[in-house]
Design a protein around this motif. Structure first.
Motif, mmCIF file in Angstrom:
data_model
loop_
_atom_site.group_PDB
_atom_site.id
_atom_site.type_symbol
_atom_site.label_atom_id
_atom_site.label_comp_id
_atom_site.label_asym_id
_atom_site.label_seq_id
_atom_site.Cartn_x
_atom_site.Cartn_y
_atom_site.Cartn_z
ATOM 1 N N ILE A 70 6.487 2.233 0.420
ATOM 2 C CA ILE A 70 6.351 3.685 0.536
ATOM 3 C C ILE A 70 7.350 4.157 1.586
ATOM 4 C CG2 ILE A 70 4.772 5.600 0.924
ATOM 5 C CD1 ILE A 70 3.957 3.838 -1.401
ATOM 6 N N ALA A 71 8.445 4.710 1.079
ATOM 7 C CA ALA A 71 9.485 5.156 2.002
ATOM 8 C C ALA A 71 9.041 6.397 2.759
ATOM 9 C CB ALA A 71 10.784 5.431 1.236
ATOM 10 N N GLY A 81 -1.651 10.351 -3.948
ATOM 11 C CA GLY A 81 -0.251 10.088 -4.216
ATOM 12 C C GLY A 81 0.175 8.714 -3.739
ATOM 13 N N VAL A 82 -0.311 8.298 -2.563
ATOM 14 C CA VAL A 82 -0.005 6.951 -2.072
ATOM 15 C C VAL A 82 -0.523 5.897 -3.064
ATOM 16 C CG1 VAL A 82 -0.496 5.284 -0.246
ATOM 17 C CG2 VAL A 82 0.071 7.651 0.341
ATOM 18 N N LEU A 83 -1.738 6.104 -3.543
ATOM 19 C CA LEU A 83 -2.327 5.125 -4.462
ATOM 20 C C LEU A 83 -1.594 5.075 -5.798
ATOM 21 C CD1 LEU A 83 -6.100 5.734 -3.702
ATOM 22 C CD2 LEU A 83 -4.769 3.712 -3.122
ATOM 23 N N PRO A 327 0.581 10.796 4.701
ATOM 24 C CA PRO A 327 -0.704 10.410 4.082
ATOM 25 C C PRO A 327 -1.034 8.936 4.270
ATOM 26 C CG PRO A 327 0.947 10.802 2.396
ATOM 27 C CD PRO A 327 1.546 11.294 3.690
ATOM 28 N N GLY A 328 -0.023 8.113 4.621
ATOM 29 C CA GLY A 328 -0.301 6.706 4.858
ATOM 30 C C GLY A 328 -1.242 6.477 6.020
ATOM 31 N N VAL A 329 -1.193 7.364 7.022
ATOM 32 C CA VAL A 329 -2.105 7.210 8.154
ATOM 33 C C VAL A 329 -3.550 7.366 7.688
ATOM 34 C CG1 VAL A 329 -2.767 8.154 10.401
ATOM 35 C CG2 VAL A 329 -0.341 8.032 9.755
ATOM 36 N N THR A 330 -3.774 8.416 6.909
ATOM 37 C CA THR A 330 -5.130 8.610 6.368
ATOM 38 C C THR A 330 -5.523 7.445 5.470
ATOM 39 O OG1 THR A 330 -4.734 10.989 6.395
ATOM 40 C CG2 THR A 330 -6.591 10.203 5.084
#
Length: 960
Positions: A70-71, A81-83, A327-330
């Motif tokens: 995930i850049a 979206g991350v998933l 969103p990666g933090v969440t």
């Protein structure tokens, strides 16, 4: 070239990070060593962390290991979206080894789909964007159909529409819904999981069944097993089966659901409440994360699937650079919450295999709010999210003390599941210098997890099973219970439909029995088709010729052919006389092999069959007195089956071990050897054979210890003849027999008493004719009736010796000369037409069934049928083996007054249920080959052997 040198230099400098990364993502070879992986934080400026993340990604892709990158600029809208991006990249061909299946995310796909429907529902009737994909447009149409169903039963219509689509998606649960592959691909996806193990198990079961039972059972097991495997494969392409996988959602605590199963859960996600709780969106994100982790767990679960064991690298999710608003933090925070919730639920630990690597600037703030310049950093926020909290150790009150142990054990379990540390930090900007050891070698896929191995194992097991079954095919003559023994004979039980004479090539060598077996089969079929009550009798006899005998002219099947014809005549006569609901008779034929070699094994088959088929009321036959026959009688007697012996004449037949005496279940139609030998010795001494008194005799008998008949008869004759006047000449093979006869002819006796078997009788008379200087006189027992029946014309034509024998029954004994005004036995009037109908006209000339054995076979079958019929009408119920035995054992009446071999009335058990008043008859052969016979006591009358002085020489030979 300069850029490549810088890259290599960077890899060398970060060799320690690479070694740590390899250890994190390497899957332990053993289940008990699996643990959740901690969060790896790469601390440094954006450029350094991006370079390190790219290097880790390239290393995974070079190995074709599962990785998602995930850049920082990836347009990931929220956790969903991350998933989506992680699912897409982890499913790519570059994330799996060649020949291995891709990671599948059916739960996540379903959760994302329901979330998309919910978002469309919340947006109202807004049309899809112009650049929407076909899947998005289909989702909009589905929302409209569910939101605005046709007028009528709106709630049921909404449920039916949503259920239809859910089932369709359940059917395609294994394929990427964005790139449809169709049902065939789904079918093939499951094939590797089911086919190798399923087919191997079916093959093993079939081979085991063939070895333990019979080929019919093996074929049935194979058909059922393959049908089950096929149904499993086909069923998994159906929607209802796929929906079963979604039951997992019903156990999750994140979204409310009703009691109508997964459909109710889906409607709960789809229908927004009038006032949404503030954390509803977060709960959906938690559900998405939980589905993602569960999919990964199932992909790596160590079960029967080979692919799960072949995955030696954990999936890696690399965030190139995290910032406060990314969103990666969440996502990281929600992952840890889901893991903690799963551990707290008390369910068995299921370690998800996800490895998360994140690049973080150590100075980056934890919040985007510029009003808090000195707040916590992002690194601290992430560390707090993954921290494993334990008790502070503060002392508790005396009341709260009771809960300390439970809290302690919960904390121990939590630390055991999540680990004592949940993050690893590496400052990639710090380089102390010095040489580093090489990166640890990469763990290779286990050889036992090679994609081809299940198929190779399946083929090997299937080939071995086919080999076993092929051996059984050779071993079995028929799929149902007819086995081929080591000497090539087919033994077992048939209703007449199997031809025991077939050899391994399918050729029928004993076709002289075919027509009578056809008749028995037709009679049995008629009984079954009539629907009327019936009793079953099993015939046990030597239905095949000795395979060592190549000449069909001396196959010695005249005896069994006669007994089978007698059975068929009795069965037809009894069934033809039955009217209405009268009892019928069914006959089964059991081959014990030539010389009764396999009598004990076949007796075991009869016993097992009698336990299942309660119509079996008796077993008849046992014509040869051998050790194997004795063992068969003892075995069958344990089943309380009445046993009727036809030609078995050994004095000790049915004697039990120890002092138990005779078996109560065995009844004999043939006079014992002692009585026959007494008559034979009397006639010989008084000149009733050959017209002259016999002063000395040579007794020829078989010395085989398994042959109970021959030695017993020889000893009985020696005892009944003049003491010291009978010389015993045993033999064990044809060579010894020939030698004994030649030696005896050097000092030729007055008479040869042949107590041997029909098998060697031809050799005996051939040597006798060549070696004896004077015309020999030969006397024998009923055993040679089988030989005489097939060779009567030859014996009469050669006329080189005088032959007398004592048959069990002959037609001439029922002429007026012997029975006077008594009613004649009707069996003999039926015999000639039956022989013409049930004998092979194309067989070798001279082969005829033994009328002697036909008579006793007829008597045995008629006896059982008559008794069973009486029991049936007296008890108003189908006869059983026990009731038939009780009637046979009744001493107060004659069981069968007018048998073809005389009156049939049995004595007490103490004497072995011997038949009383049975005549002992004397017969010889006329020059034209016709038998002529006389008798001792007349049929149906008691009496001792008559003296020669009481009749003429012609009478001694019998009526002409």
């Amino acid at each position: 070239m300069a850029g490549e040198s810088d890259r290599l230099l960077g890899e060398d400098r970060l060799r320690g990070v690479l070694d740590l990364f390899e250890r994190l993502r390497e899957r332990p070879p053993w289940r008990w060593r699996e643990r959740l992986r901690p969060l790896l934080l790469l601390l440094g400026p954006d450029r350094a962390t991006s370079h390190a993340a790219e290097m880790l990604k390239s290393r995974c892709e070079d190995e074709r290991a599962p990785v998602s990158h995930i850049a920082a600029e990836t347009p990931a809208t929220g956790v969903a979206g991350v998933l989506r991006e992680a699912k897409r990249e982890l499913s790519q061909p570059s994330s799996r080894a060649r020949g291995e299946p891709a990671l599948r995310f059916p739960l996540l796909e379903m959760a994302l789909w329901l979330r998309d429907l919910r978002e469309i529902r919340l947006a109202g009737d807004r049309p899809p964007p112009r650049d929407a994909s076909a899947a998005e447009r289909e989702n909009h149409r589905l929302v409209r159909r569910v939101t605005h169903p046709p007028v009528g039963d709106n709630e049921n219509a909404r449920r039916r529409e949503l259920n239809r689509v859910i089932r369709r998606r359940g059917r395609d649960v294994l394929r990427d819904l964005e790139e449809p592959r169709g049902r065939p691909a789904t079918f093939l996806s499951f094939l590797e999981q089911i086919a190798p193990i399923g087919i191997a198990v079916v093959a093993l079961i079939s081979a085991g069944t063939a070895a333990a039972l019979d080929l019919a059972s093996a074929v049935l097991a194979a058909v059922i097993g393959l049908a089950f495997v096929t149904v499993q494969i086909v069923a998994r392409t159906r929607g209802w089966y796929g929906v079963r996988r979604f039951v997992w959602f019903l156990r999750q605590p994140y979204v409310d659901r009703d009691s109508t199963g997964f459909l109710g859960f889906a409607l709960g996600v789809f229908d927004p409440r009038p006032v949404e709780p503030e954390d509803h969106g977060e709960q959906l994100d938690l559900l998405l994360v939980a589905a993602f982790l569960e999919d990964l767990r199932r992909n790596y679960r160590r079960d029967y699937r080979r692919a799960a064991w072949a995955r030696v690298r954990y999936p890696v999710l690399i965030f190139e650079r995290l910032s406060a608003g990314h969103p990666g933090v969440t996502f990281v925070e929600l992952v840890e919450r889901v893991r903690a919730d799963g551990q707290a639920s008390g369910l068995p630990p299921g370690f998800d295999p996800l490895v998360v690597v994140a690049g973080v600037d150590p100075a980056a703030p934890a919040d985007d709010d510029p009003s808090v310049p000195s707040g916590p950093t992002l690194v601290e926020r992430l560390a707090q999210a993954v921290r494993v909290d334990v008790s502070s150790g503060e002392p508790q009150s005396v009341i709260a003390a009771r809960g300390l142990w439970d809290r302690y054990t919960r904390e121990q379990r939590r630390v055991g599941a999540l680990g004592s540390r949940r993050e690893l930090r590496v400052d990639i900007t710090r380089d102390p210098g010095g040489d580093l050891p090489p990166v640890r070698p990469v763990r290779r896929r286990p050889r036992l997890a090679h994609p081809a191995l299940p198929w190779i194992a399946m083929v090997a097991v299937a080939a071995a099973s086919v080999t076993v079954i092929s051996v059984q095919v050779v071993r079995y003559c028929s799929p149902v219970g007819i086995r081929r023994m080591a000497n090539g004979e087919c033994v077992g039980i048939t209703d007449g439909s199997f031809r025991f004479g077939e050899d391994s090539g399918g050729r029928n060598n004993d076709n002289r029995l075919n027509k009578v077996l056809d008749e028995i089969e037709a009679l049995n079929d008629h009984v079954k088709e009539s629907g009327k009550p019936y009793a079953t009798v099993v015939y046990l006899g030597p239905v095949t010729a000795d395979p060592s005998i190549k000449n069909r002219r001396i196959d010695l099947l005249a005896g069994v052919q006669g007994e089978l014809i007698g059975l068929a005549i009795a069965q037809k006569r009894f069934n033809d006389a039955a009217e209405g609901d009268d009892l019928r008779l069914r006959v089964l034929v059991a081959n014990a092999g030539a010389r009764f070699r396999y009598a004990e094994q076949v007796a075991g088959q009869i016993r097992r069959r009698a336990l299942k088929d309660r119509s079996i009321v008796a077993v008849i036959g046992f014509e040869q007195s051998r050790r194997q026959t004795q063992e068969a009688i003892r075995l069958l007697a344990k089943s309380a089956l009445p046993l009727i012996g036809t030609a078995n004449s050994y004095d000790g037949t049915a004697l039990l071990d120890g002092d138990a005496g005779y078996s109560p279940y065995y009844f004999r139609l043939a006079s014992p050897n002692s009585r026959t030998a007494e008559h034979a010795a009397y006639w010989a001494r008084h000149g009733d054979v050959g017209g002259r008194r016999v002063d000395d005799a040579v007794v020829i008998h078989d010395g085989d210890p398994d042959d109970l008949y021959s030695r017993n008869l020889a000893v009985d004759f020696e005892r009944a003849f003049r003491p010291g006047s009978a010389l015993m000449r045993p033999y064990r093979n044809p060579g010894e027999l020939n030698k004994s006869v030649r030696e005896a002819c050097q000092d030729q006796p007055d008479m040869f008493y042949y107590a041997g078997r029909s098998d060697e009788f031809r050799s005996f008379i051939n040597v006798l004719e060549l070696s004896c200087p004077k015309r020999p006189l030969v006397m024998a027992d009923d055993e040679i009736a089988k030989y005489v029946s097939d060779n009567a014309e030859e014996l009469g034509r050669k006329n080189t010796f005088d032959l007398y024998f004592t048959p069990l029954a002959v037609r001439e004994a029922w002429t007026w000369r012997w029975i006077g005004d008594q009613a004649p036995q009707t069996f003999y009037s039926d015999y000639d037409p039956a022989v013409r109908a049930m004998s092979d006209a194309d067989g070798p000339p001279g082969q005829r069934p033994s009328i002697t054995r036909a008579a006793v076979g007829y008597d045995a079958a008629t006896l059982v049928a008559t008794v069973a019929s009486k029991v049936y009408w007296q008890e108003k119920a189908l006869p059983s083996a026990g009731s038939v035995f009780a009637a046979l054992n009744d001493p107060d009446h004659d069981v069968l007054r007018n048998g073809a071999s005389g009156v049939i009335r049995f004595g007490p058990r103490a004497s072995g249920h011997q038949v009383l008043d049975k005549p002992v008859m004397l017969a010889t052969i006329k020059p034209d080959g016709r038998p002529i016979a006389g008798a001792g006591p007349r049929p149906g009358r008691r009496g001792a052997p008559r003296r020669r002085a009481e009749r003429s020489d012609e009478e001694a030979k019998g009526p002409r």
